[in-house]
Design an enzyme around this catalytic site. Sequence first.
Site, PDB file in Angstrom:
ATOM      1  N   MET A   1      -3.613  -7.326  -7.290  1.00  0.00           N
ATOM      2  CA  MET A   1      -2.966  -8.430  -8.007  1.00  0.00           C
ATOM      3  C   MET A   1      -3.950  -9.341  -8.753  1.00  0.00           C
ATOM      4  O   MET A   1      -3.617 -10.495  -9.030  1.00  0.00           O
ATOM      5  CB  MET A   1      -2.123  -9.253  -7.031  1.00  0.00           C
ATOM      6  CG  MET A   1      -0.975  -8.458  -6.406  1.00  0.00           C
ATOM      7  SD  MET A   1       0.108  -7.687  -7.643  1.00  0.00           S
ATOM      8  CE  MET A   1       1.004  -9.138  -8.186  1.00  0.00           C
ATOM      9  N   ARG A   2      -5.107  -8.833  -9.083  1.00  0.00           N
ATOM     10  CA  ARG A   2      -6.052  -9.651  -9.850  1.00  0.00           C
ATOM     11  C   ARG A   2      -6.469  -8.919 -11.120  1.00  0.00           C
ATOM     12  O   ARG A   2      -6.635  -7.702 -11.108  1.00  0.00           O
ATOM     13  CB  ARG A   2      -7.275  -9.991  -9.001  1.00  0.00           C
ATOM     14  CG  ARG A   2      -6.915 -11.000  -7.925  1.00  0.00           C
ATOM     15  CD  ARG A   2      -8.040 -11.250  -6.976  1.00  0.00           C
ATOM     16  NE  ARG A   2      -7.565 -12.042  -5.854  1.00  0.00           N
ATOM     17  CZ  ARG A   2      -7.579 -13.377  -5.801  1.00  0.00           C
ATOM     18  NH1 ARG A   2      -8.093 -14.082  -6.795  1.00  0.00           N
ATOM     19  NH2 ARG A   2      -7.095 -14.010  -4.756  1.00  0.00           N
TER      20      ARG A   2
ATOM     21  N   GLY B   1       0.784  -1.231   0.000  1.00  0.00           N
ATOM     22  CA  GLY B   1       0.000   0.000   0.000  1.00  0.00           C
ATOM     23  C   GLY B   1       0.814   1.278   0.000  1.00  0.00           C
ATOM     24  O   GLY B   1       0.297   2.345   0.342  1.00  0.00           O
ATOM     25  N   SER B   2       2.070   1.222  -0.453  1.00  0.00           N
ATOM     26  CA  SER B   2       2.858   2.461  -0.407  1.00  0.00           C
ATOM     27  C   SER B   2       2.325   3.497  -1.406  1.00  0.00           C
ATOM     28  O   SER B   2       2.390   4.698  -1.137  1.00  0.00           O
ATOM     29  CB  SER B   2       4.341   2.175  -0.635  1.00  0.00           C
ATOM     30  OG  SER B   2       4.584   1.761  -1.953  1.00  0.00           O
ATOM     31  N   ASN B   3       1.784   3.046  -2.528  1.00  0.00           N
ATOM     32  CA  ASN B   3       1.175   4.007  -3.462  1.00  0.00           C
ATOM     33  C   ASN B   3      -0.124   4.564  -2.905  1.00  0.00           C
ATOM     34  O   ASN B   3      -0.435   5.741  -3.095  1.00  0.00           O
ATOM     35  CB  ASN B   3       0.949   3.361  -4.829  1.00  0.00           C
ATOM     36  CG  ASN B   3       2.233   3.306  -5.631  1.00  0.00           C
ATOM     37  OD1 ASN B   3       2.671   4.321  -6.179  1.00  0.00           O
ATOM     38  ND2 ASN B   3       2.871   2.152  -5.667  1.00  0.00           N
TER      39      ASN B   3
ATOM     40  N   HIS C   1       2.253   0.902 -13.100  1.00  0.00           N
ATOM     41  CA  HIS C   1       3.084  -0.282 -13.350  1.00  0.00           C
ATOM     42  C   HIS C   1       4.557   0.123 -13.309  1.00  0.00           C
ATOM     43  O   HIS C   1       4.933   1.167 -13.852  1.00  0.00           O
ATOM     44  CB  HIS C   1       2.725  -0.874 -14.721  1.00  0.00           C
ATOM     45  CG  HIS C   1       3.507  -2.105 -15.032  1.00  0.00           C
ATOM     46  ND1 HIS C   1       3.236  -3.317 -14.452  1.00  0.00           N
ATOM     47  CD2 HIS C   1       4.602  -2.295 -15.818  1.00  0.00           C
ATOM     48  CE1 HIS C   1       4.111  -4.212 -14.879  1.00  0.00           C
ATOM     49  NE2 HIS C   1       4.950  -3.616 -15.710  1.00  0.00           N
TER      50      HIS C   1
HETATM   51  C1  GRF Z   1       3.697  -1.035  -7.384  1.00  0.00           C
HETATM   52  O1  GRF Z   1       5.046  -1.198  -7.702  1.00  0.00           O
HETATM   53  C2  GRF Z   1       2.868  -0.921  -8.633  1.00  0.00           C
HETATM   54  O2  GRF Z   1       3.576  -0.413  -9.706  1.00  0.00           O
HETATM   55  C3  GRF Z   1       2.450  -2.325  -8.912  1.00  0.00           C
HETATM   56  O3  GRF Z   1       2.273  -2.905  -7.645  1.00  0.00           O
HETATM   57  C4  GRF Z   1       3.131  -2.270  -6.704  1.00  0.00           C
HETATM   58  C5  GRF Z   1       2.334  -1.938  -5.499  1.00  0.00           C
HETATM   59  O4  GRF Z   1       3.146  -1.454  -4.468  1.00  0.00           O
HETATM   60  N1  GRF Z   1       1.264  -2.352  -9.741  1.00  0.00           N
HETATM   61  P1  GRF Z   1       2.488  -0.806  -3.183  1.00  0.00           P
HETATM   62  O5  GRF Z   1       1.569  -1.842  -2.560  1.00  0.00           O
HETATM   63  O6  GRF Z   1       1.784   0.436  -3.600  1.00  0.00           O
HETATM   64  O7  GRF Z   1       3.668  -0.518  -2.294  1.00  0.00           O
END
Ligand code: GRF
Length: 195
Positions: A92-93, A12-14, A111
């Site tokens: 992831m789906r 969840g860092s994004n 991505h």
């Molecule tokens: C990110 O690197 C994104 O590009 C990919 O999944 C990862 C998720 O990372 N689709 P986070 O959970 O946001 O840290």
Amino acid sequence: MVKIAILGSGKGSNCRAILQAVREGRLAATPVAVISDVKNAPILEIAREFGVPHTCLSPGDFRTRLDPGAEAELVRILREANTEFVVLAGFMRILKKAILNAFPRRIINIHPSLLPKFPGLRAWEQALAAREKITGVTVHYVDELIDHGDIIAQREVPVLETDTPDSLHKRIQQAEHALYPEALRQVFAQYASAA
Ligand code: GRF
């Protein structure tokens, strides 16, 4: 303000970068839901920390997609929250027709490569294996293919001679955290001015 739901399966860092941007007034949006297909995923804890409604969706029997019942349930939850944009942050789906049709051109993903290069898993390892000097990150609209769909924004990230998968991944994630809120800001500004 544009109502957004964030979907993720992991760290969840994004999601944190987006919620932080909203909190600091850098992104005009109202986060209405954070939804995960993984029980106890850290992304749900982040939602709690930011006071955003969050829920865990039971994905059903498939491994790489939601089963049709789960996808219908997801659409129901999103609609109930009046979601306007669905923001994928490590979900992831693979999303199928039911949700794609419910939110046409309203689902966005990030991505960790310069698409169309290196779609799929562990894109930074793919870039290292291909001896790329430059890789990067891509924000794009989601369609029925994996890591495909119209590109909204990209940012380059250098690959250093000394990079390990971890060091490159870290640099890519830093770029993601800067690019994603900024790209969303542009999309939502366009959407608001067209409304
Ligand atoms: C990110 O690197 C994104 O590009 C990919 O999944 C990862 C998720 O990372 N689709 P986070 O959970 O946001 O840290």
